[in-house]
Design a protein around this motif. Sequence first.
Motif, PDB file in Angstrom:
ATOM      1  N   GLN A   1     117.785 -12.877  11.832  1.00 10.32           N
ATOM      2  CA  GLN A   1     117.131 -12.093  10.798  1.00 10.32           C
ATOM      3  C   GLN A   1     118.195 -11.343  10.006  1.00 10.32           C
ATOM      4  O   GLN A   1     118.953 -10.566  10.576  1.00 10.32           O
ATOM      5  N   VAL A   2     118.254 -11.603   8.722  1.00 10.34           N
ATOM      6  CA  VAL A   2     119.222 -10.943   7.864  1.00 10.34           C
ATOM      7  C   VAL A   2     118.558  -9.766   7.174  1.00 10.34           C
ATOM      8  O   VAL A   2     117.454  -9.881   6.646  1.00 10.34           O
ATOM      9  N   GLN A   3     119.239  -8.648   7.211  1.00 13.14           N
ATOM     10  CA  GLN A   3     118.770  -7.470   6.478  1.00 13.14           C
ATOM     11  C   GLN A   3     119.866  -6.998   5.547  1.00 13.14           C
ATOM     12  O   GLN A   3     121.037  -6.923   5.949  1.00 13.14           O
ATOM     13  N   LEU A   4     119.473  -6.685   4.325  1.00 14.14           N
ATOM     14  CA  LEU A   4     120.400  -6.177   3.318  1.00 14.14           C
ATOM     15  C   LEU A   4     119.875  -4.834   2.830  1.00 14.14           C
ATOM     16  O   LEU A   4     118.717  -4.733   2.432  1.00 14.14           O
ATOM     17  N   VAL A   5     120.732  -3.833   2.865  1.00 12.98           N
ATOM     18  CA  VAL A   5     120.324  -2.491   2.458  1.00 12.98           C
ATOM     19  C   VAL A   5     121.226  -2.019   1.330  1.00 12.98           C
ATOM     20  O   VAL A   5     122.443  -1.883   1.522  1.00 12.98           O
ATOM     21  N   GLU A   6     120.610  -1.787   0.177  1.00 11.07           N
ATOM     22  CA  GLU A   6     121.353  -1.334  -1.007  1.00 11.07           C
ATOM     23  C   GLU A   6     121.300   0.179  -1.126  1.00 11.07           C
ATOM     24  O   GLU A   6     120.319   0.807  -0.710  1.00 11.07           O
ATOM     25  N   SER A   7     122.351   0.735  -1.728  1.00  9.56           N
ATOM     26  CA  SER A   7     122.390   2.172  -1.983  1.00  9.56           C
ATOM     27  C   SER A   7     123.340   2.445  -3.131  1.00  9.56           C
ATOM     28  O   SER A   7     124.084   1.556  -3.562  1.00  9.56           O
ATOM     29  N   GLY A   8     123.309   3.687  -3.616  1.00 14.22           N
ATOM     30  CA  GLY A   8     124.273   4.103  -4.625  1.00 14.22           C
ATOM     31  C   GLY A   8     123.729   4.245  -6.032  1.00 14.22           C
ATOM     32  O   GLY A   8     124.454   4.665  -6.936  1.00 14.22           O
ATOM     33  N   GLY A   9     122.473   3.891  -6.237  1.00 17.50           N
ATOM     34  CA  GLY A   9     121.901   4.015  -7.567  1.00 17.50           C
ATOM     35  C   GLY A   9     121.680   5.475  -7.947  1.00 17.50           C
ATOM     36  O   GLY A   9     121.870   6.385  -7.135  1.00 17.50           O
ATOM     37  N   GLY A  10     121.274   5.666  -9.187  1.00 22.36           N
ATOM     38  CA  GLY A  10     121.012   7.021  -9.649  1.00 22.36           C
ATOM     39  C   GLY A  10     120.858   7.074 -11.151  1.00 22.36           C
ATOM     40  O   GLY A  10     120.761   6.042 -11.817  1.00 22.36           O
ATOM     41  N   LEU A  11     120.837   8.292 -11.651  1.00 21.76           N
ATOM     42  CA  LEU A  11     120.722   8.550 -13.084  1.00 21.76           C
ATOM     43  C   LEU A  11     122.094   8.920 -13.626  1.00 21.76           C
ATOM     44  O   LEU A  11     122.764   9.804 -13.080  1.00 21.76           O
ATOM     45  N   VAL A  12     122.508   8.250 -14.689  1.00 22.88           N
ATOM     46  CA  VAL A  12     123.819   8.492 -15.270  1.00 22.88           C
ATOM     47  C   VAL A  12     123.706   8.397 -16.787  1.00 22.88           C
ATOM     48  O   VAL A  12     122.835   7.695 -17.307  1.00 22.88           O
ATOM     49  N   GLN A  13     124.579   9.093 -17.472  1.00 18.74           N
ATOM     50  CA  GLN A  13     124.589   9.031 -18.922  1.00 18.74           C
ATOM     51  C   GLN A  13     125.328   7.794 -19.416  1.00 18.74           C
ATOM     52  O   GLN A  13     126.146   7.204 -18.688  1.00 18.74           O
ATOM     53  N   THR A  14     125.047   7.411 -20.634  1.00 23.12           N
ATOM     54  CA  THR A  14     125.762   6.300 -21.258  1.00 23.12           C
ATOM     55  C   THR A  14     127.266   6.547 -21.163  1.00 23.12           C
ATOM     56  O   THR A  14     127.739   7.649 -21.455  1.00 23.12           O
ATOM     57  N   GLY A  15     127.981   5.501 -20.746  1.00 19.04           N
ATOM     58  CA  GLY A  15     129.421   5.606 -20.570  1.00 19.04           C
ATOM     59  C   GLY A  15     129.850   6.017 -19.183  1.00 19.04           C
ATOM     60  O   GLY A  15     131.042   5.978 -18.865  1.00 19.04           O
ATOM     61  N   GLY A  16     128.904   6.380 -18.357  1.00 18.89           N
ATOM     62  CA  GLY A  16     129.207   6.819 -17.007  1.00 18.89           C
ATOM     63  C   GLY A  16     129.443   5.663 -16.049  1.00 18.89           C
ATOM     64  O   GLY A  16     129.415   4.494 -16.439  1.00 18.89           O
ATOM     65  N   SER A  17     129.665   6.013 -14.789  1.00 24.22           N
ATOM     66  CA  SER A  17     129.983   5.021 -13.760  1.00 24.22           C
ATOM     67  C   SER A  17     129.146   5.243 -12.512  1.00 24.22           C
ATOM     68  O   SER A  17     128.757   6.376 -12.205  1.00 24.22           O
ATOM     69  N   LEU A  18     128.907   4.162 -11.803  1.00 25.25           N
ATOM     70  CA  LEU A  18     128.249   4.196 -10.501  1.00 25.25           C
ATOM     71  C   LEU A  18     128.836   3.078  -9.648  1.00 25.25           C
ATOM     72  O   LEU A  18     129.265   2.046 -10.187  1.00 25.25           O
ATOM     73  N   THR A  19     128.823   3.295  -8.354  1.00 25.50           N
ATOM     74  CA  THR A  19     129.204   2.236  -7.427  1.00 25.50           C
ATOM     75  C   THR A  19     128.051   1.969  -6.475  1.00 25.50           C
ATOM     76  O   THR A  19     127.597   2.876  -5.765  1.00 25.50           O
ATOM     77  N   LEU A  20     127.574   0.751  -6.483  1.00 19.78           N
ATOM     78  CA  LEU A  20     126.506   0.334  -5.593  1.00 19.78           C
ATOM     79  C   LEU A  20     127.093  -0.294  -4.331  1.00 19.78           C
ATOM     80  O   LEU A  20     128.134  -0.949  -4.394  1.00 19.78           O
ATOM     81  N   SER A  21     126.403  -0.090  -3.225  1.00 18.88           N
ATOM     82  CA  SER A  21     126.819  -0.666  -1.949  1.00 18.88           C
ATOM     83  C   SER A  21     125.670  -1.446  -1.349  1.00 18.88           C
ATOM     84  O   SER A  21     124.508  -1.099  -1.526  1.00 18.88           O
ATOM     85  N   CYS A  22     126.024  -2.483  -0.618  1.00 17.59           N
ATOM     86  CA  CYS A  22     125.041  -3.283   0.112  1.00 17.59           C
ATOM     87  C   CYS A  22     125.635  -3.617   1.464  1.00 17.59           C
ATOM     88  O   CYS A  22     126.719  -4.195   1.534  1.00 17.59           O
ATOM     89  N   VAL A  23     124.923  -3.250   2.507  1.00 17.66           N
ATOM     90  CA  VAL A  23     125.391  -3.508   3.863  1.00 17.66           C
ATOM     91  C   VAL A  23     124.469  -4.530   4.515  1.00 17.66           C
ATOM     92  O   VAL A  23     123.240  -4.405   4.432  1.00 17.66           O
ATOM     93  N   ALA A  24     125.063  -5.531   5.139  1.00 13.56           N
ATOM     94  CA  ALA A  24     124.306  -6.614   5.757  1.00 13.56           C
ATOM     95  C   ALA A  24     124.319  -6.493   7.269  1.00 13.56           C
ATOM     96  O   ALA A  24     125.269  -5.980   7.867  1.00 13.56           O
ATOM     97  N   SER A  25     123.282  -6.999   7.877  1.00 13.46           N
ATOM     98  CA  SER A  25     123.230  -7.095   9.330  1.00 13.46           C
ATOM     99  C   SER A  25     122.587  -8.414   9.702  1.00 13.46           C
ATOM    100  O   SER A  25     121.856  -9.008   8.926  1.00 13.46           O
ATOM    101  N   GLY A  26     122.931  -8.882  10.896  1.00 12.10           N
ATOM    102  CA  GLY A  26     122.280 -10.061  11.420  1.00 12.10           C
ATOM    103  C   GLY A  26     122.729 -11.370  10.833  1.00 12.10           C
ATOM    104  O   GLY A  26     121.992 -12.343  10.826  1.00 12.10           O
ATOM    105  N   THR A  27     123.961 -11.449  10.337  1.00 11.61           N
ATOM    106  CA  THR A  27     124.426 -12.694   9.734  1.00 11.61           C
ATOM    107  C   THR A  27     125.938 -12.808   9.836  1.00 11.61           C
ATOM    108  O   THR A  27     126.622 -11.808  10.050  1.00 11.61           O
ATOM    109  N   ILE A  28     126.414 -14.033   9.704  1.00 10.83           N
ATOM    110  CA  ILE A  28     127.862 -14.248   9.618  1.00 10.83           C
ATOM    111  C   ILE A  28     128.239 -14.009   8.171  1.00 10.83           C
ATOM    112  O   ILE A  28     128.403 -14.938   7.377  1.00 10.83           O
ATOM    113  N   PHE A  29     128.383 -12.754   7.840  1.00  7.78           N
ATOM    114  CA  PHE A  29     128.520 -12.310   6.456  1.00  7.78           C
ATOM    115  C   PHE A  29     129.723 -12.938   5.770  1.00  7.78           C
ATOM    116  O   PHE A  29     129.647 -13.317   4.611  1.00  7.78           O
TER     117      PHE A  29
END
Length: 115
Positions: free
Chosen positions: A1-29
């Motif tokens: 069973q593969v599970q993927l969990v995303e995080s890091g989103g949010g509200l940002v102004q035009t021109g801004g930056s964000l970093t999204l993360s995704c962590v996996a479990s249960g797989t030969i990633f």
Amino acid sequence: QVQLVESGGGLVQTGGSLTLSCVASGTIFSRLTMAWYRQAPGNQRELVAHITSRGATNYRDSVKGRFTISRDNVKKAVYLQMNSLKPEDTADYYCNTWPSNRAYWGQGTQVTVSS
């Protein structure tokens, strides 16, 4: 069973930056080509970028030069660094394999870019 969990989103102004993360479990990633997708309200889900097991990357034209996909096979994680964000980048962002696997879709993380 593969599970993927995303995080890091949010509200940002035009021109801004964000970093999204995704962590996996249960797989030969380390063997998987991983990808980030996004879905804006009223639109179909679209591929943003993908990265092979060896680190080769590919991006949709609209994010080239602004977004960077990367991975850490030890942590079983894939990242999306997003710079120079635009209102049209507003969407729910998901990670999955590429091609995507229907069973792997997670909850996603919401990104809102204000003008």
